[in-house]
Design a protein around this motif. Sequence first.
Motif, short mmCIF file in Angstrom:
data_model
loop_
_atom_site.label_atom_id
_atom_site.label_comp_id
_atom_site.label_asym_id
_atom_site.label_seq_id
_atom_site.Cartn_x
_atom_site.Cartn_y
_atom_site.Cartn_z
N ARG A 1 52.96 -65.05 44.39
CA ARG A 1 52.91 -65.45 45.86
C ARG A 1 53.75 -66.21 46.74
NH1 ARG A 1 48.31 -65.04 49.84
NH2 ARG A 1 50.03 -64.53 50.64
N ALA A 2 54.11 -67.55 45.48
CA ALA A 2 54.81 -68.60 46.10
C ALA A 2 56.32 -68.33 46.14
CB ALA A 2 54.46 -69.88 45.46
N VAL A 3 56.73 -67.56 44.95
CA VAL A 3 58.05 -67.68 44.43
C VAL A 3 58.78 -66.17 44.63
CG1 VAL A 3 59.67 -67.97 42.67
CG2 VAL A 3 58.02 -69.34 42.78
N LEU A 4 57.87 -65.17 43.95
CA LEU A 4 58.72 -63.77 44.22
C LEU A 4 58.39 -63.05 45.61
CD1 LEU A 4 57.29 -62.47 40.78
CD2 LEU A 4 59.52 -63.17 41.41
N ARG A 5 57.43 -63.39 46.16
CA ARG A 5 57.16 -62.71 47.50
C ARG A 5 58.29 -63.23 48.58
NH1 ARG A 5 51.25 -61.37 49.91
NH2 ARG A 5 50.70 -61.17 47.74
N PRO A 6 58.36 -64.44 48.80
CA PRO A 6 59.38 -64.95 49.61
C PRO A 6 60.99 -64.43 49.32
CG PRO A 6 57.96 -66.64 49.00
CD PRO A 6 57.66 -65.62 48.03
N LEU A 7 61.01 -64.16 48.00
CA LEU A 7 62.57 -64.09 47.46
C LEU A 7 62.63 -62.42 47.30
CD1 LEU A 7 63.19 -66.89 44.99
CD2 LEU A 7 64.07 -66.67 47.20
N VAL A 8 61.94 -61.63 47.90
CA VAL A 8 62.20 -60.09 47.65
C VAL A 8 63.69 -59.76 48.17
CG1 VAL A 8 61.39 -58.39 49.52
CG2 VAL A 8 60.09 -59.06 47.50
N ASN A 9 63.84 -59.07 47.42
CA ASN A 9 65.33 -58.22 47.83
C ASN A 9 66.59 -59.38 47.85
OD1 ASN A 9 65.97 -55.83 48.18
ND2 ASN A 9 65.63 -55.39 50.13
N LEU B 1 61.42 -78.39 45.05
CA LEU B 1 62.72 -78.56 45.68
C LEU B 1 63.38 -77.50 45.66
CD1 LEU B 1 63.22 -82.42 46.05
CD2 LEU B 1 63.07 -80.79 48.06
N ILE B 2 64.08 -77.02 44.40
CA ILE B 2 64.87 -75.88 43.95
C ILE B 2 64.30 -74.74 44.66
CG2 ILE B 2 65.98 -74.55 42.18
CD1 ILE B 2 66.07 -77.08 40.45
N LEU B 3 62.99 -74.51 44.20
CA LEU B 3 62.32 -73.37 44.87
C LEU B 3 62.40 -73.15 46.46
CD1 LEU B 3 59.31 -72.98 42.43
CD2 LEU B 3 61.12 -71.75 42.46
N PHE B 4 62.11 -74.44 47.14
CA PHE B 4 62.10 -74.54 48.38
C PHE B 4 63.40 -74.10 48.97
CE2 PHE B 4 60.75 -75.95 52.43
CZ PHE B 4 61.90 -76.65 53.07
N PHE B 5 64.48 -74.67 48.25
CA PHE B 5 65.80 -74.46 48.88
C PHE B 5 66.14 -73.19 48.79
CE2 PHE B 5 67.88 -77.82 50.84
CZ PHE B 5 67.22 -78.90 50.33
N LEU B 6 65.76 -72.44 47.52
CA LEU B 6 66.24 -71.01 47.40
C LEU B 6 65.58 -70.20 48.37
CD1 LEU B 6 66.31 -71.01 43.49
CD2 LEU B 6 68.16 -70.70 45.12
N ILE B 7 64.15 -70.64 48.60
CA ILE B 7 63.37 -69.69 49.61
C ILE B 7 64.12 -69.66 50.85
CG2 ILE B 7 61.17 -69.22 50.52
CD1 ILE B 7 60.10 -69.88 47.83
N VAL B 8 64.21 -70.98 51.37
CA VAL B 8 64.40 -71.36 52.68
C VAL B 8 65.88 -71.33 53.04
CG1 VAL B 8 64.52 -73.21 54.43
CG2 VAL B 8 62.56 -72.63 53.08
N ILE C 1 59.48 -59.01 31.78
CA ILE C 1 59.61 -59.32 33.28
C ILE C 1 61.04 -59.01 33.88
CG2 ILE C 1 60.19 -61.22 34.88
CD1 ILE C 1 58.31 -62.78 33.31
N PHE C 2 62.16 -58.73 33.17
CA PHE C 2 63.53 -58.14 33.62
C PHE C 2 63.00 -56.65 33.92
CE2 PHE C 2 67.77 -58.64 34.66
CZ PHE C 2 68.24 -57.68 34.13
N LYS C 3 62.66 -55.94 32.98
CA LYS C 3 62.26 -54.41 33.16
C LYS C 3 61.47 -54.17 34.30
CE LYS C 3 61.23 -50.93 29.64
NZ LYS C 3 62.37 -50.17 29.66
N ALA C 4 60.53 -54.94 34.66
CA ALA C 4 59.75 -54.58 35.51
C ALA C 4 60.36 -55.47 37.13
CB ALA C 4 58.33 -55.14 35.40
N SER C 5 60.79 -56.49 37.07
CA SER C 5 60.93 -56.98 38.38
C SER C 5 62.53 -57.33 38.71
CB SER C 5 60.29 -58.25 38.57
OG SER C 5 60.44 -59.38 37.75
N GLY C 6 63.35 -56.95 37.54
CA GLY C 6 64.69 -57.25 37.63
C GLY C 6 65.01 -58.78 37.60
N VAL C 7 64.17 -59.75 37.51
CA VAL C 7 64.00 -60.86 37.48
C VAL C 7 64.53 -61.55 35.86
CG1 VAL C 7 63.30 -63.47 37.71
CG2 VAL C 7 62.79 -61.46 39.18
N PHE C 8 65.59 -62.39 35.81
CA PHE C 8 65.49 -62.94 34.45
C PHE C 8 64.90 -64.25 34.62
CE2 PHE C 8 67.82 -63.25 30.61
CZ PHE C 8 67.96 -64.61 30.10
N ASN C 9 63.72 -64.32 33.59
CA ASN C 9 62.99 -65.24 33.92
C ASN C 9 63.36 -66.25 32.87
OD1 ASN C 9 60.61 -66.84 34.19
ND2 ASN C 9 59.46 -65.71 32.80
#
Lengths: 272, 318, 359
Positions: free
Chosen positions: B98-106, C329-336, B46-54
């Motif tokens: 969809r729920a986590v990575l997409r909103p947090l892009v960049n 909530l952690i996810l929510f806060f980090l996104i928003v 995951i780190f190699k491919a998305s830079g995210v430390f999972n």
Amino acid sequence: MNETMEQLQPVVASASAPEKLLTVENVTLSFGGVRALSDVSFDIRKGEIRAIIGPNGAGKTSMLNCINGFYHPQAGRITFKGKTRQRMRPYDAARQGIARTFQNVALFKGMTTLDNILTGRTLKMQRSFFWHLFRHGPAMNEEIEHRKYCEEIIDFLEIEHIRKTPVGRLPYGLQKRVELGRALAMQPDLLLLDEPMAGMNLEEKEDMCRFILDVNRHFGTTIALIEHDMGVVMDISDRVVVLEYGHKIADGSPDEVKADQRVIDAYLGVLH
Amino acid sequence: MDILYSIFVDPFVQMGSAPDLLAQTLWEGFVGGILYALIALGFVLIFKASGVFNFAQGIMVVFAALTLVGLYEKGVPAFLALALTIGVMFVLAYAIERAVLRPLVNQPDIILFMATFGLTYLLIGLGEAIFGGNPKVMIAEQLYLPKGAIDLKILGGVVTLQKIDIAAAIIAIAMIAALSLFFQYTRIGRALRAVADSHKAALSVGISLNQIWVIVWFIAGVVALITGIMWGARSDVSFALQVVALKALPVLILGGFTSVPGAIVGGLIIGIGEKIGEFYWGPLVGGATESWLAYCIALVFLMFRPQGLFGERIIERI
Amino acid sequence: MFYREAGQFKTSYAADMAIFPILQDRIGLAVVLAIAFIAIPLFGSNFLIQTVMIPFLVFSLAAIGLNILTGYTGLISLGSGAFMGVGAYACYKLTTIFPGVNIIVWILFSGFFAAAIGVVFGLPSLRIKGFYLTVATLAAQFFLQWSFVRIPWLYNYNASGAIEVPQRMLAGITVTGANATPVTRYLVLLSIVILLTWIASNLVHGRIGRSWMAVRDMDIAAELMGIRLLPAKLLSFAVSSFYCGVAGACMMFLWYGGGEANDAFNINQSFTILFMVIIGGLGSIIGSYFGAAFISILPTALKFGLPAMGIALSGPVAEHLNYIILGVLILFFLIVEPHGLARLWQIGKQKLRVWPFPY
């Protein structure tokens, strides 16, 4: 603006022979197999504006980094204010009076303009940790004293309107100005400017030139300047050093350098 | 004088006098190391491919294993349950993308890192709610994983090798080899490395970040499943495993965060180092050093090579 | 129209640099302190004080400690639980060896032990940065946790392996131990927390706080300003561990009344405090309070609030729900709002400034 100039202590220009503030002798710098600087020597006289120019990859920023103490050259010596050293930490460079701005603005993005400039005063702040626990009292008095000095700088650079804005939100041109302010707050003897006008329009460049000239004329701060805009370089600098692929290819007044054939071939080109 | 003797001489004397015990300890360390390497592998992917430390890799291992066992307990035949679990991991990867990575892009790395914390807690809660908190037994037999042990009569004594451990080692090495080749030589592998370097740049050359991320989290999910099966077959499947996953961090430090072969080298060093340390030096300090010895080994390494053994040198340009 | 700054001109730098320059903020603070010191002891139930206020205050203190290290200096630490433990055990040993000395003195003094250990484990930060440093703090966490169990001298060779807090008095009133009333313990804790918050606020608003933030934002440039990196980082570790240590001592002495290392000072505790700091807002003292309030109140709210609304939940399910909601909530806060509740609070105040106009 001239009134604020007088509040900051002006330096009386000395009439004696130009004294060398910084001397670079035979400096060679390599990163693994890449030679960034090869046997470069030049000097910077006290009170002058020295431009360092050259095509990209010439080693200009590396040179500044060596003067600063970020990079340690494999060979050669750097003498500043009479003291020679080969390895120097950035902290020591700061203490001895060298300040610097960066090509990619290196401001503290999480802090306001005022706070950024105040960090420039860190070395001048003496009050110990103990007094900071209470804030009111000696620590506060010291803060106020240094705040006053920073406000003079803010006045000088005409950035009063953004003093409480977090710098991350400022446009690029203003960020560069704040960075200059932070370097000035250190009251340096030698100011290293790495492309201070990059990305600016004509008006902003004129402003920046004005500031640089004022800093040099009124405080007597020696300035070393990396810049690509030839108009600026020819106008404001006293002497110019030209680097190409880590070698020095010319050194002299702007007119001398402009006419030098090697410089024309490597960098300036000719009017077609 | 006594203390010096017991630290610097005695353990080696013990090693020499009972070589079969030494071999046994080395083997146990080797197996432990392989299993750490598997967990670390998920991180590296995951780190190699998305830079995210999972950070959630550990809980993904537990979650995958629990899903498998849970499905089997509901009456689904073993291999069908396996296939369904792989499907579940795919759905999970898609949902995370969809729920986590997409909103947090960049966003800066630290934000993404903390997002995986949130994910961890979410999966712990979900896992406990759906499957209950009690430890479960892995369905090793039903998956045709070998049982029993081989006793080698060597070195003047007996060294016992559990067959499941041998199987785990073989499977792990095969997986690591396959993944190395995948990253190095395929088009998707190259795309993955591009994404790890810079989201913006990858987008601008037309790489679909969303697809890549789903693929990579899915692969990591499958790795997590296999890890869960192997770990679970050796001991039970419980949420305590999630904390063991933290051990993967020293492995990553040694092996570098982006190196697949590094994960196995790091895993072996930590696994063997930990076991040898605990067996021969542990009694001097009262035992149970396994909780922290790995971290101290990693720490010592870091002091000399801040980027780990295989990691890329961090050069800061100013 | 309530939150107007119009008419409040600052005529001196001192006034401009005050921590609460706006009058309405100062009034608000006074009201909060009045509620805390007067209203709650008088009108709050023992349950409220014991299950909500005391944990909230202990966690706020620990969160301030971690915020100094992680929020202001940018060094992510997963060892705060262990440092709390150091403070707790130090306080316990000090008070059992010197029972005559005032317990408040020992609670505050135990912070120094935690600070010393914090500095030792902070030494790697000379060479190591970022995630790698986080692993060093994990080493601290697990090693210290192991020592708490393996060094019986720490818990006075007690057979159960746990500390039992002895009774201690202050001006004739029982402050710790089984006989201390929740109100007494609450008031002592409140005073300690307010005092230490004031000190933390002083530190972060001055030269030292700026040095920390400079190290966080761009340490290379910070060096150039003359800020020495290692002393700044070590100071951050020291102060942060001090706060966590005092929080741990308070936890043992003013809240739990006793306990065992693996329950109270384990890795989960470290995570919990880190979440408080993230949700509350990195680099913000008031954010530490918000985060602590949020996470310490959530379980209680779920356990009692939902049944009160008619949704019956059994114990374990409530716990699972706790985890799930926390994760979401952690996810929510980090996104928003990655800057946490503190930023939301700031935005709220901004909007209040122009209310009832939209902008």
